[in-house]
Design a protein around this motif. Structure first.
Motif, PDB file in Angstrom:
ATOM      1  N   ILE A 125      19.784   6.453 -37.304  1.00  0.00           N
ATOM      2  CA  ILE A 125      19.791   6.021 -38.707  1.00  0.00           C
ATOM      3  C   ILE A 125      20.558   4.721 -38.807  1.00  0.00           C
ATOM      4  O   ILE A 125      21.775   4.679 -38.627  1.00  0.00           O
ATOM      5  N   TRP A 126      19.835   3.633 -39.063  1.00  0.00           N
ATOM      6  CA  TRP A 126      20.446   2.338 -39.332  1.00  0.00           C
ATOM      7  C   TRP A 126      20.083   1.949 -40.749  1.00  0.00           C
ATOM      8  O   TRP A 126      19.020   2.303 -41.262  1.00  0.00           O
ATOM      9  N   ASN A 127      20.947   1.208 -41.392  1.00  0.00           N
ATOM     10  CA  ASN A 127      20.723   0.770 -42.769  1.00  0.00           C
ATOM     11  C   ASN A 127      20.413  -0.717 -42.803  1.00  0.00           C
ATOM     12  O   ASN A 127      20.875  -1.469 -41.938  1.00  0.00           O
ATOM     13  N   VAL A 180      19.977  -9.108 -27.634  1.00  0.00           N
ATOM     14  CA  VAL A 180      19.949  -9.922 -28.848  1.00  0.00           C
ATOM     15  C   VAL A 180      20.820  -9.263 -29.900  1.00  0.00           C
ATOM     16  O   VAL A 180      21.156  -8.081 -29.801  1.00  0.00           O
ATOM     17  N   GLN A 181      21.200 -10.035 -30.898  1.00  0.00           N
ATOM     18  CA  GLN A 181      21.935  -9.515 -32.048  1.00  0.00           C
ATOM     19  C   GLN A 181      21.178  -9.905 -33.300  1.00  0.00           C
ATOM     20  O   GLN A 181      20.618 -10.997 -33.373  1.00  0.00           O
ATOM     21  N   GLY A 182      21.183  -8.999 -34.268  1.00  0.00           N
ATOM     22  CA  GLY A 182      20.535  -9.319 -35.520  1.00  0.00           C
ATOM     23  C   GLY A 182      20.840  -8.288 -36.578  1.00  0.00           C
ATOM     24  O   GLY A 182      21.403  -7.225 -36.307  1.00  0.00           O
ATOM     25  N   VAL A 183      20.426  -8.622 -37.795  1.00  0.00           N
ATOM     26  CA  VAL A 183      20.660  -7.763 -38.956  1.00  0.00           C
ATOM     27  C   VAL A 183      19.386  -6.988 -39.267  1.00  0.00           C
ATOM     28  O   VAL A 183      18.298  -7.569 -39.349  1.00  0.00           O
ATOM     29  N   VAL A 184      19.530  -5.687 -39.448  1.00  0.00           N
ATOM     30  CA  VAL A 184      18.402  -4.820 -39.781  1.00  0.00           C
ATOM     31  C   VAL A 184      17.883  -5.196 -41.163  1.00  0.00           C
ATOM     32  O   VAL A 184      18.654  -5.287 -42.121  1.00  0.00           O
ATOM     33  N   TYR A 215      12.859  -0.449 -35.814  1.00  0.00           N
ATOM     34  CA  TYR A 215      13.525  -1.248 -36.839  1.00  0.00           C
ATOM     35  C   TYR A 215      13.272  -2.722 -36.561  1.00  0.00           C
ATOM     36  O   TYR A 215      13.163  -3.132 -35.403  1.00  0.00           O
ATOM     37  N   TYR A 216      13.211  -3.515 -37.609  1.00  0.00           N
ATOM     38  CA  TYR A 216      13.123  -4.958 -37.456  1.00  0.00           C
ATOM     39  C   TYR A 216      14.500  -5.558 -37.714  1.00  0.00           C
ATOM     40  O   TYR A 216      15.187  -5.162 -38.651  1.00  0.00           O
ATOM     41  N   ILE A 217      14.868  -6.521 -36.843  1.00  0.00           N
ATOM     42  CA  ILE A 217      16.125  -7.241 -37.018  1.00  0.00           C
ATOM     43  C   ILE A 217      15.838  -8.740 -37.024  1.00  0.00           C
ATOM     44  O   ILE A 217      14.834  -9.200 -36.471  1.00  0.00           O
ATOM     45  N   SER A 218      16.742  -9.496 -37.644  1.00  0.00           N
ATOM     46  CA  SER A 218      16.645 -10.952 -37.705  1.00  0.00           C
ATOM     47  C   SER A 218      18.006 -11.549 -37.401  1.00  0.00           C
ATOM     48  O   SER A 218      19.028 -11.001 -37.801  1.00  0.00           O
ATOM     49  N   ASP A 219      17.996 -12.694 -36.692  1.00  0.00           N
ATOM     50  CA  ASP A 219      19.256 -13.382 -36.404  1.00  0.00           C
ATOM     51  C   ASP A 219      19.311 -14.775 -37.014  1.00  0.00           C
ATOM     52  O   ASP A 219      20.191 -15.569 -36.700  1.00  0.00           O
ATOM     53  N   GLY A 220      18.368 -15.094 -37.886  1.00  0.00           N
ATOM     54  CA  GLY A 220      18.325 -16.417 -38.489  1.00  0.00           C
ATOM     55  C   GLY A 220      17.403 -17.377 -37.752  1.00  0.00           C
ATOM     56  O   GLY A 220      16.985 -18.381 -38.305  1.00  0.00           O
ATOM     57  N   THR A 221      17.091 -17.080 -36.472  1.00  0.00           N
ATOM     58  CA  THR A 221      16.138 -17.904 -35.720  1.00  0.00           C
ATOM     59  C   THR A 221      14.753 -17.286 -35.738  1.00  0.00           C
ATOM     60  O   THR A 221      13.757 -17.989 -35.628  1.00  0.00           O
TER      61      THR A 221
END
Length: 176
Positions: A100-102, A64-68, A80-86
């Protein structure tokens, strides 16, 4: 050139073969490639079509792809939690190392769909399962709900960024 094609077909035609029983030899041909990983939406990763509170893809390896949109909630592991809009989901990997992710980093992650204490997550085996695609992306806005809405169906909001209206702190300090 056939980069990024899932299937390539080629035909060899001879120009002077009188019959269909001619043999054609090929020298110095090389076909190389690697398996292509299909990216699915986070909504597909977490879907539970039979409503048994277990993701239908439990045990499957997914990408999957998403933004942290969260900090790392672990001190010696990665969460970390990520979201892809869905939808949103937790991405977990045992440490060390602790990565380390921002917030705003867009990641491509590959791992196994698992559940921990009823929470759906993607369990990544090692650091090769994380790929940084870009930084500085907008994070999702919270879904603003009441406590009653949350209590009516908390599963609906798993992995999501939520904001509550009508709450106030009775005493103490926040965060603790």
């Amino acid at each position: 050139e056939v980069d990024n094609q899932s299937e390539v077909q080629f035909r060899i035609i001879t120009t002077n073969a009188p019959g269909s029983d001619e043999w054609v030899g090929i020298d110095d041909i090389s076909i190389t490639g690697s398996s292509m990983t299909q990216v699915i939406s986070i909504a597909e990763e977490i879907e539970d079509l039979n409503n048994d509170f277990v993701p239908d893809r439990l045990g499957d390896t997914v990408t999957v792809q998403g933004v942290v949109f969260s900090p790392n909630y672990q001190t010696s592991n990665n969460s970390y939690y990520i979201s892809d809009g869905t939808a949103g989901t937790d991405i977990f990997m045992y440490g060390p190392p602790v990565l380390i992710w921002n917030t705003g980093d867009e990641l491509n992650v590959t791992g196994v769909v698992t559940q921990y204490n009823g929470m759906t997550e993607i369990l990544i085996a090692d650091t090769t399962g994380w790929v940084l695609l870009s930084s500085g992306n907008p994070t999702p806005s919270p879904t603003v709900i009441t406590l009653a809405q949350y209590k009516a169906n908390p599963e609906l909001y798993e992995g999501s960024l939520v904001g509550f209206v009508g709450l106030s702190k009775a005493s103490g300090t926040w965060p603790a």
